[in-house]
Design an enzyme around this catalytic site. Structure first.
Site, PDB file in Angstrom:
ATOM      1  N   GLU A  49      25.656  29.739   0.030  1.00  0.00           N
ATOM      2  CA  GLU A  49      25.936  31.260   0.131  1.00  0.00           C
ATOM      3  C   GLU A  49      26.417  32.052  -0.996  1.00  0.00           C
ATOM      4  O   GLU A  49      27.613  31.576  -1.477  1.00  0.00           O
ATOM      5  CB  GLU A  49      26.580  31.245   1.406  1.00  0.00           C
ATOM      6  CG  GLU A  49      26.769  32.733   1.898  1.00  0.00           C
ATOM      7  CD  GLU A  49      27.786  32.713   3.180  1.00  0.00           C
ATOM      8  OE1 GLU A  49      29.018  32.423   3.038  1.00  0.00           O
ATOM      9  OE2 GLU A  49      27.261  33.264   4.282  1.00  0.00           O
ATOM     10  N   GLU A  70      31.979  31.281  13.987  1.00  0.00           N
ATOM     11  CA  GLU A  70      31.115  32.074  13.264  1.00  0.00           C
ATOM     12  C   GLU A  70      31.157  31.984  11.761  1.00  0.00           C
ATOM     13  O   GLU A  70      31.832  32.642  11.362  1.00  0.00           O
ATOM     14  CB  GLU A  70      30.865  33.550  13.596  1.00  0.00           C
ATOM     15  CG  GLU A  70      30.915  33.655  15.206  1.00  0.00           C
ATOM     16  CD  GLU A  70      29.403  33.385  15.772  1.00  0.00           C
ATOM     17  OE1 GLU A  70      28.440  33.225  15.027  1.00  0.00           O
ATOM     18  OE2 GLU A  70      29.368  33.343  16.904  1.00  0.00           O
ATOM     19  N   CYS A 104      26.737  38.015   6.685  1.00  0.00           N
ATOM     20  CA  CYS A 104      26.544  36.576   6.877  1.00  0.00           C
ATOM     21  C   CYS A 104      25.003  36.368   7.241  1.00  0.00           C
ATOM     22  O   CYS A 104      24.454  35.098   6.967  1.00  0.00           O
ATOM     23  CB  CYS A 104      27.375  36.132   8.283  1.00  0.00           C
ATOM     24  SG  CYS A 104      27.151  37.004   9.552  1.00  0.00           S
ATOM     25  N   LYS A 149      44.480  37.939  14.167  1.00  0.00           N
ATOM     26  CA  LYS A 149      44.908  38.020  12.715  1.00  0.00           C
ATOM     27  C   LYS A 149      43.545  38.631  11.649  1.00  0.00           C
ATOM     28  O   LYS A 149      42.657  37.748  11.571  1.00  0.00           O
ATOM     29  CB  LYS A 149      45.118  36.712  12.269  1.00  0.00           C
ATOM     30  CG  LYS A 149      45.863  36.846  10.901  1.00  0.00           C
ATOM     31  CD  LYS A 149      45.564  35.740   9.837  1.00  0.00           C
ATOM     32  CE  LYS A 149      44.252  35.900   8.991  1.00  0.00           C
ATOM     33  NZ  LYS A 149      44.260  36.951   7.891  1.00  0.00           N
TER      34      LYS A 149
HETATM   35  P1  NAD Z   1      37.488  33.240   4.859  1.00  0.00           P
HETATM   36  O1  NAD Z   1      37.084  31.952   5.560  1.00  0.00           O
HETATM   37  O2  NAD Z   1      37.911  33.169   3.425  1.00  0.00           O
HETATM   38  O3  NAD Z   1      38.516  34.163   5.768  1.00  0.00           O
HETATM   39  C1  NAD Z   1      38.273  34.539   7.128  1.00  0.00           C
HETATM   40  C2  NAD Z   1      39.529  34.616   7.886  1.00  0.00           C
HETATM   41  O4  NAD Z   1      40.363  33.543   7.792  1.00  0.00           O
HETATM   42  C3  NAD Z   1      40.468  35.502   7.040  1.00  0.00           C
HETATM   43  O5  NAD Z   1      41.379  36.140   8.186  1.00  0.00           O
HETATM   44  C4  NAD Z   1      41.360  34.618   6.309  1.00  0.00           C
HETATM   45  O6  NAD Z   1      42.673  35.198   6.221  1.00  0.00           O
HETATM   46  C5  NAD Z   1      41.569  33.563   7.225  1.00  0.00           C
HETATM   47  N1  NAD Z   1      41.991  32.213   6.828  1.00  0.00           N
HETATM   48  C6  NAD Z   1      41.750  31.699   5.156  1.00  0.00           C
HETATM   49  N2  NAD Z   1      42.214  30.624   5.269  1.00  0.00           N
HETATM   50  C7  NAD Z   1      42.849  30.276   6.541  1.00  0.00           C
HETATM   51  C8  NAD Z   1      43.305  28.929   7.202  1.00  0.00           C
HETATM   52  N3  NAD Z   1      43.537  27.907   6.178  1.00  0.00           N
HETATM   53  N4  NAD Z   1      43.561  28.908   8.211  1.00  0.00           N
HETATM   54  C9  NAD Z   1      43.326  30.185   9.103  1.00  0.00           C
HETATM   55  N5  NAD Z   1      42.969  31.267   8.761  1.00  0.00           N
HETATM   56  C10 NAD Z   1      42.232  31.155   7.408  1.00  0.00           C
HETATM   57  O7  NAD Z   1      36.065  34.219   5.030  1.00  0.00           O
HETATM   58  P2  NAD Z   1      35.953  35.598   4.275  1.00  0.00           P
HETATM   59  O8  NAD Z   1      35.891  35.521   2.673  1.00  0.00           O
HETATM   60  O9  NAD Z   1      36.727  36.694   4.830  1.00  0.00           O
HETATM   61  O10 NAD Z   1      34.522  36.059   4.975  1.00  0.00           O
HETATM   62  C11 NAD Z   1      33.216  35.658   4.365  1.00  0.00           C
HETATM   63  C12 NAD Z   1      32.650  34.468   5.028  1.00  0.00           C
HETATM   64  O11 NAD Z   1      32.495  34.670   6.337  1.00  0.00           O
HETATM   65  C13 NAD Z   1      31.419  34.180   4.629  1.00  0.00           C
HETATM   66  O12 NAD Z   1      31.205  32.840   4.420  1.00  0.00           O
HETATM   67  C14 NAD Z   1      30.392  34.632   5.763  1.00  0.00           C
HETATM   68  O13 NAD Z   1      29.183  34.151   5.739  1.00  0.00           O
HETATM   69  C15 NAD Z   1      31.369  34.489   6.724  1.00  0.00           C
HETATM   70  N6  NAD Z   1      30.769  35.376   7.880  1.00  0.00           N
HETATM   71  C16 NAD Z   1      30.213  34.883   8.921  1.00  0.00           C
HETATM   72  C17 NAD Z   1      29.832  35.584  10.088  1.00  0.00           C
HETATM   73  C18 NAD Z   1      29.127  34.955  11.124  1.00  0.00           C
HETATM   74  O14 NAD Z   1      29.159  35.761  12.095  1.00  0.00           O
HETATM   75  N7  NAD Z   1      28.494  33.920  11.179  1.00  0.00           N
HETATM   76  C19 NAD Z   1      30.194  36.928   9.965  1.00  0.00           C
HETATM   77  C20 NAD Z   1      30.849  37.508   8.897  1.00  0.00           C
HETATM   78  C21 NAD Z   1      31.218  36.643   8.062  1.00  0.00           C
END
Ligand code: NAD
Length: 480
Positions: free
Chosen positions: A387, A254, A288, A179
């Site tokens: 962050e 992650e 990230c 997804k």
């Molecule tokens: P997000 O958590 O909003 O969304 C990530 C994914 O999770 C999306 O596909 C979203 O649709 C899904 N999602 C959202 N709510 C959900 C739920 N309740 N149940 C299941 N899935 C759900 O994050 P984002 O805004 O897309 O990305 C930014 C964040 O990601 C930042 O905090 C960043 O630090 C982190 N990030 C971490 C890494 C790493 O490798 N550590 C890499 C990239 C981004």
């Protein structure tokens, strides 16, 4: 309202990819995809439902035993074909990411499209080797694939974050339901065009686009998903861990970061600042691992601030397709608003504005935020703790290495970091003391074979290299 010139053709994708075929979703609803540089809708994908997740998980389950039994060399050959099919689309991938995320095209080509190819190549080589077995006394210890993987990915590196899960999961012998983020789903469709062309066996990888609360939750909570591999925010990671806990399913998380770039007194300051600013602003700060706290020895602090201010001036905001652009927009209006909120809060908390800020000029449209630098940021303040995920850098002075380590480790995150010193041993000593999953000394290069992941609230588990493949396996001990 008068219509301007003809709008660009919409990129419309109507199907899911399940059991090796493009199939209709259960429901006809769709999600618009926006170009964040203009605010225009540029595409549409299906809004998947729990029924679509059921169907995709069933396909992945049906494919599991066959794929798990496939010889490593054959799995590697499949991944090699996927690499070729993706490489053939690299240009289209870069342009799509520039369009739906706003990464400047040059960077999108080099990093967004290039990095996943490097990662996939490294996994092809590892996948060809039979899994290592170990003899411990009278036990034979073997690794077996964990089963069906639910992969949930963010928008900031829309292909890399997917490949970093999909390739090692497939190499380990798992099958996958993906997804992707609803903000950047078009890139995932290009990956699945490559999957179809590479001829992966039906059901080995499946695509269900949709929102987090609907498709993400259904996948994370699905009784037939053995491991949920998630990249995204810490808040969503926490929710996913709760959902998986109900059935004791494995999770790999992650999550976010607030990484420190420690510049010791004897560092090559111009290089440390240039690389540090570049890292903090990479992908408009939506990275990230971004080194969003620059910690500078007080003897070099004033000099460093001058260098930071002039480095930031060179970051021209603009259209991602304009070769002169170095910083694109943020991914969405909501993200830009959140980042502006962090800037306002930092000003209210008494941080000193060195560059950018709320009054800096911006392109007329699109979700832009000016690259912004604050000095004298208190290590406990919101800007040093939270962050931001935007082009905002906090600069903090320190008096000695002990204080630098204490400030760097004063965080609930622990993803990445950097240390700069003319004395590599001194830098290494500080690197060993940082409570983070990776540290770069004097600009050490990215290594796709090194384990990647976080301490504390930056996550659980590791991606990439042999450790990343091991994440998708169970250990079995056979006594003889
Ligand atoms: P997000 O958590 O909003 O969304 C990530 C994914 O999770 C999306 O596909 C979203 O649709 C899904 N999602 C959202 N709510 C959900 C739920 N309740 N149940 C299941 N899935 C759900 O994050 P984002 O805004 O897309 O990305 C930014 C964040 O990601 C930042 O905090 C960043 O630090 C982190 N990030 C971490 C890494 C790493 O490798 N550590 C890499 C990239 C981004």
């Amino acid at each position: 309202m008068e219509l301007a010139a003809a709008p660009p053709a919409l990129l419309v994708r109507r199907h899911l990819h399940v059991a090796g075929e493009w199939v209709d979703p259960a429901d006809g609803a769709s999600i618009p995809v926006e170009n964040p540089a203009s605010g225009e809708v540029v595409g549409r994908v299906p809004a998947g439902t729990p029924a679509d997740v059921d169907r995709a998980v069933a396909a992945a389950r049906a494919a599991f035993s066959g794929w798990a039994a496939t010889a490593p060399a054959e799995r590697a050959a499949h991944l090699d074909r996927l690499h070729a099919a993706l490489a053939a689309r690299a240009d289209e991938i870069a342009r799509t990411i520039a369009l739906e995320l706003g990464t400047p095209l040059k960077l999108a080509t080099r990093v967004q499209a290039g990095l996943p190819l490097t990662v996939l190549r490294s996994v092809v080589d590892l996948a060809a080797r039979p899994p290592a077995e170990e003899t411990v006394g009278n036990s034979l210890v073997v690794r077996e694939p964990v089963g069906v993987v639910g992969a949930i990915t963010p928008w900031n590196y829309p292909l890399h974050q997917v490949v970093a899960k999909l390739a090692p999961a497939l190499a380990a012998g798992c099958t996958v339901v993906l997804k992707p983020s609803e903000l950047t789903p078009l890139t995932a469709y290009l990956l699945f065009d490559a999957v179809a062309e590479a001829g992966l066996p039906p059901g080995v990888v499946n695509l269900v686009p949709g929102t987090g609360p609907v498709v993400g939750e259904a996948l994370a909570a699905h009784p037939d998903v053995d491991l949920v591999s998630f990249t995204g925010s810490t808040a969503t990671g926490r929710r996913i861990a709760h959902l998986a806990a109900d059935r004791i399913a494995r999770v790999a998380l992650e999550l976010g970061g607030k990484s420190a770039n420690v510049i010791l007194a004897d560092a090559d300051l111009p290089t440390a600042v240039k690389v540090g600013v570049g890292n903090a602003l990479l992908n408009s700060g939506q990275t990230c691992t971004a080194w969003t706290r620059m910690l500078v020895h007080r003897d070099r602090y004033a000099e460093a601030l001058d260098l930071v201010a002039s480095a930031v001036e060179a970051y021209r905001l603009g259209d991602p397709f304009d070769p002169a652009t170095r910083l694109g927009p943020l991914v969405s209006a909501g993200q830009a608003e959140r980042v502006r909120g962090h800037v306002a809060r930092a000003l209210a908390d008494g941080a000193r504005l060195v560059a950018g800020g709320p009054d800096a000029p911006l392109p007329a449209r699109g979700h832009f935020v000016a690259p912004t630098v604050f000095a004298d940021v208190h290590p406990d303040s919101a800007l040093a703790q939270e962050e931001v995920f935007g082009p905002v850098l906090a600069v903090i002075p320190f008096d000695d290495a002990d204080e630098a380590v204490a400030i760097a480790n004063n965080s609930r995150y622990g993803l990445a970091g950097a240390v700069w010193s003319a004395d590599e041993e001194a830098a290494l000593a500080v690197a060993r003391r940082l409570r983070t999953g990776q540290v770069d000394v004097n600009g050490g290069a990215f290594n796709p074979l090194a384990p990647f992941g976080g301490y504390q609230q930056s996550g659980l588990g590791r991606e990439l290299g042999a450790h990343g493949i091991a994440e998708f396996t169970e250990l079995k001990a056979i006594q003889r």
